[in-house]
Design an enzyme around this catalytic site. Structure first.
Site, PDB file in Angstrom:
ATOM      1  N   ASP A  16       0.953  -1.186   0.184  1.00 35.28           N
ATOM      2  CA  ASP A  16      -0.243   0.100  -0.082  1.00 35.28           C
ATOM      3  C   ASP A  16       0.900   1.132   0.171  1.00 35.28           C
ATOM      4  OD1 ASP A  16      -1.714   2.035   0.727  1.00 35.28           O
ATOM      5  OD2 ASP A  16      -2.955   0.881   2.075  1.00 35.28           O
ATOM      6  N   ASP A  40      -5.904   7.126  -5.427  1.00 33.12           N
ATOM      7  CA  ASP A  40      -6.261   8.599  -5.097  1.00 33.12           C
ATOM      8  C   ASP A  40      -7.072   8.609  -3.808  1.00 33.12           C
ATOM      9  OD1 ASP A  40      -6.042  11.632  -6.934  1.00 33.12           O
ATOM     10  OD2 ASP A  40      -7.630  11.272  -5.166  1.00 33.12           O
ATOM     11  N   THR A 126      -3.265   2.004 -14.605  1.00 30.79           N
ATOM     12  CA  THR A 126      -3.681   0.509 -14.833  1.00 30.79           C
ATOM     13  C   THR A 126      -5.053   0.301 -13.866  1.00 30.79           C
ATOM     14  OG1 THR A 126      -2.223  -0.266 -13.074  1.00 30.79           O
ATOM     15  CG2 THR A 126      -1.412  -0.206 -15.468  1.00 30.79           C
ATOM     16  N   TYR A 129      -8.170   3.973 -15.155  1.00 31.81           N
ATOM     17  CA  TYR A 129      -7.951   4.364 -16.551  1.00 31.81           C
ATOM     18  C   TYR A 129      -7.638   3.122 -17.482  1.00 31.81           C
ATOM     19  CZ  TYR A 129      -7.879   9.472 -15.301  1.00 31.81           C
ATOM     20  OH  TYR A 129      -8.328  10.544 -15.103  1.00 31.81           O
TER      21      TYR A 129
HETATM   22  P1  ADP Z   1      -5.803   5.146 -12.559  1.00 28.54           P
HETATM   23  O1  ADP Z   1      -7.065   6.101 -12.609  1.00 28.54           O
HETATM   24  O2  ADP Z   1      -4.447   5.817 -12.951  1.00 28.54           O
HETATM   25  O3  ADP Z   1      -5.946   3.994 -13.334  1.00 28.54           O
HETATM   26  P2  ADP Z   1      -6.219   3.859  -9.963  1.00 28.54           P
HETATM   27  O4  ADP Z   1      -5.998   4.303  -8.653  1.00 28.54           O
HETATM   28  O5  ADP Z   1      -7.419   3.399 -10.284  1.00 28.54           O
HETATM   29  O6  ADP Z   1      -5.541   4.750 -10.835  1.00 28.54           O
HETATM   30  O7  ADP Z   1      -5.301   2.625 -10.105  1.00 28.54           O
HETATM   31  C1  ADP Z   1      -4.109   2.598 -10.291  1.00 28.54           C
HETATM   32  C2  ADP Z   1      -3.144   1.638  -9.375  1.00 28.54           C
HETATM   33  O8  ADP Z   1      -2.904   1.798  -8.193  1.00 28.54           O
HETATM   34  C3  ADP Z   1      -4.139   0.078  -9.702  1.00 28.54           C
HETATM   35  O9  ADP Z   1      -3.172  -1.226  -9.874  1.00 28.54           O
HETATM   36  C4  ADP Z   1      -4.639  -0.016  -8.534  1.00 28.54           C
HETATM   37  O10 ADP Z   1      -4.870  -1.575  -7.927  1.00 28.54           O
HETATM   38  C5  ADP Z   1      -3.502   0.440  -7.531  1.00 28.54           C
HETATM   39  N1  ADP Z   1      -3.891   1.151  -6.281  1.00 28.54           N
HETATM   40  C6  ADP Z   1      -5.028   1.235  -5.466  1.00 28.54           C
HETATM   41  N2  ADP Z   1      -4.904   1.466  -4.131  1.00 28.54           N
HETATM   42  C7  ADP Z   1      -3.561   1.529  -3.997  1.00 28.54           C
HETATM   43  C8  ADP Z   1      -2.716   1.839  -2.778  1.00 28.54           C
HETATM   44  N3  ADP Z   1      -3.178   2.001  -1.614  1.00 28.54           N
HETATM   45  N4  ADP Z   1      -1.371   1.509  -2.850  1.00 28.54           N
HETATM   46  C9  ADP Z   1      -1.038   1.218  -4.058  1.00 28.54           C
HETATM   47  N5  ADP Z   1      -1.743   1.056  -5.259  1.00 28.54           N
HETATM   48  C10 ADP Z   1      -3.030   1.217  -5.104  1.00 28.54           C
END
Ligand code: ADP
Length: 185
Positions: A16, A40, A126, A129
Protein backbone atom coordinates in the site's frame (compact mmCIF):
# COMPACT_ATOMS: atom_id res chain seq x y z
CA UNK A 1 12.80 -7.48 -6.13
CA UNK A 2 15.65 -4.96 -6.19
CA UNK A 3 18.09 -4.07 -8.96
CA UNK A 4 20.86 -1.47 -9.08
CA UNK A 5 20.85 1.00 -11.95
CA UNK A 6 24.26 2.68 -11.93
CA UNK A 7 24.47 3.96 -8.34
CA UNK A 8 20.71 4.00 -7.65
CA UNK A 9 18.22 1.36 -6.54
CA UNK A 10 15.03 0.27 -8.26
CA UNK A 11 12.67 -1.84 -6.15
CA UNK A 12 9.38 -3.60 -6.74
CA UNK A 13 7.22 -4.44 -3.74
CA UNK A 14 3.64 -5.49 -3.25
CA UNK A 15 1.85 -3.19 -0.80
CA UNK A 16 0.00 0.00 0.00
CA UNK A 17 1.63 3.23 -1.12
CA UNK A 18 0.17 5.20 1.81
CA UNK A 19 2.44 3.19 4.17
CA UNK A 20 5.66 4.16 2.42
CA UNK A 21 8.34 6.16 4.23
CA UNK A 22 10.07 7.39 1.08
CA UNK A 23 10.59 11.18 0.80
CA UNK A 24 7.80 11.33 -1.78
CA UNK A 25 4.94 9.14 -2.88
CA UNK A 26 3.25 9.50 -6.24
CA UNK A 27 -0.50 9.64 -6.67
CA UNK A 28 -2.28 8.43 -9.81
CA UNK A 29 -4.39 11.58 -10.01
CA UNK A 30 -6.89 12.85 -12.54
CA UNK A 31 -6.40 16.23 -14.20
CA UNK A 32 -8.87 18.01 -11.91
CA UNK A 33 -6.72 17.02 -8.88
CA UNK A 34 -9.99 16.96 -6.97
CA UNK A 35 -9.83 13.38 -5.85
CA UNK A 36 -11.14 10.06 -7.06
CA UNK A 37 -11.13 6.42 -6.11
CA UNK A 38 -8.30 3.88 -6.16
CA UNK A 39 -4.91 5.05 -5.01
CA UNK A 40 -6.04 8.71 -5.06
CA UNK A 41 -8.86 8.01 -2.62
CA UNK A 42 -6.51 6.04 -0.36
CA UNK A 43 -3.93 8.87 -0.28
CA UNK A 44 -6.50 11.56 0.53
CA UNK A 45 -8.12 9.38 3.22
CA UNK A 46 -4.81 8.58 4.90
CA UNK A 47 -3.21 12.01 4.40
CA UNK A 48 -6.12 14.15 5.57
CA UNK A 49 -7.71 17.31 4.14
CA UNK A 50 -4.59 19.47 3.71
CA UNK A 51 -3.60 17.60 0.53
CA UNK A 52 -6.93 18.27 -1.18
CA UNK A 53 -6.82 21.91 -0.04
CA UNK A 54 -3.43 22.32 -1.72
CA UNK A 55 -4.68 20.55 -4.85
CA UNK A 56 -7.61 22.97 -5.00
CA UNK A 57 -5.21 25.91 -4.85
CA UNK A 58 -3.14 24.43 -7.70
CA UNK A 59 -6.36 24.11 -9.71
CA UNK A 60 -5.55 21.16 -11.98
CA UNK A 61 -2.78 19.45 -13.89
CA UNK A 62 -2.71 18.36 -17.56
CA UNK A 63 -2.41 14.71 -18.61
CA UNK A 64 1.23 13.65 -18.82
CA UNK A 65 2.35 16.18 -16.20
CA UNK A 66 2.69 16.17 -12.41
CA UNK A 67 2.15 18.61 -9.52
CA UNK A 68 3.50 18.49 -5.97
CA UNK A 69 1.91 19.06 -2.55
CA UNK A 70 2.74 18.31 1.06
CA UNK A 71 1.71 14.93 2.42
CA UNK A 72 -0.48 15.78 5.43
CA UNK A 73 -0.50 12.95 7.96
CA UNK A 74 1.50 10.59 5.75
CA UNK A 75 5.11 9.66 6.55
CA UNK A 76 6.33 10.99 3.20
CA UNK A 77 7.24 14.68 2.87
CA UNK A 78 5.56 15.17 -0.51
CA UNK A 79 2.79 13.77 -2.64
CA UNK A 80 3.45 14.10 -6.36
CA UNK A 81 0.17 14.02 -8.27
CA UNK A 82 0.91 12.48 -11.66
CA UNK A 83 -1.80 12.47 -14.30
CA UNK A 84 -1.64 9.40 -16.52
CA UNK A 85 -3.72 8.90 -19.67
CA UNK A 86 -7.09 7.22 -19.93
CA UNK A 87 -6.63 4.14 -22.13
CA UNK A 88 -9.02 4.10 -25.09
CA UNK A 89 -7.96 0.87 -26.78
CA UNK A 90 -5.29 0.17 -29.33
CA UNK A 91 -5.95 3.07 -31.76
CA UNK A 92 -3.79 5.73 -30.14
CA UNK A 93 -1.31 3.37 -28.48
CA UNK A 94 1.80 5.45 -29.16
CA UNK A 95 0.19 8.65 -27.96
CA UNK A 96 -1.03 7.14 -24.68
CA UNK A 97 2.37 5.51 -24.14
CA UNK A 98 4.06 8.90 -24.59
CA UNK A 99 1.65 10.50 -22.09
CA UNK A 100 2.20 7.72 -19.54
CA UNK A 101 5.98 7.99 -19.93
CA UNK A 102 5.75 11.75 -19.55
CA UNK A 103 3.76 11.42 -16.28
CA UNK A 104 6.57 9.27 -14.80
CA UNK A 105 9.35 11.49 -16.16
CA UNK A 106 7.77 14.72 -14.90
CA UNK A 107 7.27 13.15 -11.48
CA UNK A 108 10.98 12.34 -11.26
CA UNK A 109 12.05 15.80 -12.45
CA UNK A 110 9.71 17.48 -9.97
CA UNK A 111 10.93 15.21 -7.17
CA UNK A 112 14.57 16.01 -7.92
CA UNK A 113 13.79 19.75 -7.98
CA UNK A 114 12.49 19.37 -4.41
CA UNK A 115 15.51 17.46 -3.13
CA UNK A 116 13.72 14.10 -2.97
CA UNK A 117 16.15 11.17 -2.61
CA UNK A 118 13.58 8.35 -2.48
CA UNK A 119 10.23 8.04 -4.23
CA UNK A 120 7.44 5.45 -4.44
CA UNK A 121 5.20 5.05 -7.51
CA UNK A 122 1.93 3.17 -7.91
CA UNK A 123 1.04 1.59 -11.24
CA UNK A 124 -0.31 4.75 -12.90
CA UNK A 125 -3.30 4.37 -15.28
CA UNK A 126 -3.80 0.60 -14.81
CA UNK A 127 -6.82 0.85 -12.50
CA UNK A 128 -9.84 2.98 -13.41
CA UNK A 129 -7.97 4.35 -16.46
CA UNK A 130 -7.82 0.87 -18.01
CA UNK A 131 -4.24 0.73 -19.31
CA UNK A 132 -3.21 -2.93 -19.81
CA UNK A 133 -0.74 -3.76 -17.03
CA UNK A 134 1.87 -5.43 -19.23
CA UNK A 135 2.15 -2.47 -21.60
CA UNK A 136 2.01 0.05 -18.75
CA UNK A 137 4.75 -1.76 -16.82
CA UNK A 138 7.01 -1.64 -19.85
CA UNK A 139 6.50 2.11 -20.25
CA UNK A 140 6.84 2.79 -16.50
CA UNK A 141 10.01 0.76 -16.00
CA UNK A 142 11.68 1.87 -19.24
CA UNK A 143 11.08 5.53 -18.38
CA UNK A 144 12.32 5.21 -14.81
CA UNK A 145 15.41 3.20 -15.82
CA UNK A 146 16.29 5.79 -18.50
CA UNK A 147 16.06 8.55 -15.87
CA UNK A 148 18.17 6.56 -13.39
CA UNK A 149 20.85 5.97 -16.00
CA UNK A 150 21.11 9.71 -16.63
CA UNK A 151 20.76 11.04 -13.06
CA UNK A 152 21.95 9.99 -9.63
CA UNK A 153 20.01 12.60 -7.64
CA UNK A 154 17.25 10.13 -6.71
CA UNK A 155 18.80 7.18 -4.88
CA UNK A 156 15.75 4.92 -4.61
CA UNK A 157 12.74 4.42 -6.85
CA UNK A 158 10.22 1.92 -5.50
CA UNK A 159 7.15 0.66 -7.33
CA UNK A 160 4.44 -0.26 -4.83
CA UNK A 161 2.06 -2.63 -6.56
CA UNK A 162 -1.22 -3.16 -4.78
CA UNK A 163 -2.18 -6.65 -5.94
CA UNK A 164 -0.22 -9.83 -6.59
CA UNK A 165 -1.11 -9.92 -10.29
CA UNK A 166 0.22 -6.41 -10.97
CA UNK A 167 3.35 -7.13 -8.92
CA UNK A 168 4.00 -10.33 -10.91
CA UNK A 169 3.68 -8.51 -14.23
CA UNK A 170 6.06 -5.72 -13.18
CA UNK A 171 8.57 -8.30 -11.96
CA UNK A 172 8.41 -10.22 -15.22
CA UNK A 173 8.87 -7.06 -17.29
CA UNK A 174 11.76 -5.82 -15.11
CA UNK A 175 13.51 -9.20 -15.36
CA UNK A 176 13.20 -9.06 -19.15
CA UNK A 177 14.45 -5.46 -19.35
CA UNK A 178 17.45 -6.23 -17.13
CA UNK A 179 18.34 -9.27 -19.24
CA UNK A 180 18.21 -7.40 -22.54
CA UNK A 181 19.21 -3.88 -21.51
CA UNK A 182 22.92 -3.99 -20.70
CA UNK A 183 24.32 -0.80 -19.17
CA UNK A 184 26.37 1.40 -21.51
CA UNK A 185 30.13 0.74 -21.34
P1 ADP B 1 -5.75 5.18 -12.55
O1 ADP B 1 -7.00 6.03 -12.55
O2 ADP B 1 -4.50 5.97 -12.92
O3 ADP B 1 -5.91 3.93 -13.32
P2 ADP B 1 -6.18 3.80 -9.98
O4 ADP B 1 -5.99 4.38 -8.62
O5 ADP B 1 -7.58 3.43 -10.38
O6 ADP B 1 -5.50 4.84 -10.99
O7 ADP B 1 -5.28 2.50 -10.12
C1 ADP B 1 -3.88 2.53 -10.28
C2 ADP B 1 -3.25 1.35 -9.55
O8 ADP B 1 -3.15 1.67 -8.17
C3 ADP B 1 -4.05 0.05 -9.64
O9 ADP B 1 -3.13 -1.02 -9.86
C4 ADP B 1 -4.67 -0.05 -8.24
O10 ADP B 1 -4.88 -1.42 -7.86
C5 ADP B 1 -3.56 0.55 -7.42
N1 ADP B 1 -3.88 0.96 -6.05
C6 ADP B 1 -5.09 1.20 -5.47
N2 ADP B 1 -4.93 1.55 -4.18
C7 ADP B 1 -3.59 1.53 -3.93
C8 ADP B 1 -2.77 1.76 -2.78
N3 ADP B 1 -3.31 2.12 -1.62
N4 ADP B 1 -1.42 1.63 -2.90
C9 ADP B 1 -0.86 1.29 -4.08
N5 ADP B 1 -1.56 1.06 -5.21
C10 ADP B 1 -2.91 1.16 -5.12
Amino acid sequence: MRVTIDQTDLELVQGDITHQTTDAIVNAANSSLLGGGGVDGAIHRAGGPSILAECQRIGGCPTGKACITGAGYLAARYVIHAVGPLYHGDGDREQVAALLSSAYHHSLVLAAQHGVRSIAFPSISTGAYGYPVNAAAEVALTTVIAYMRQHTDIELVRFVLFDAGTFAVYRQVLERLMATDAPPQ
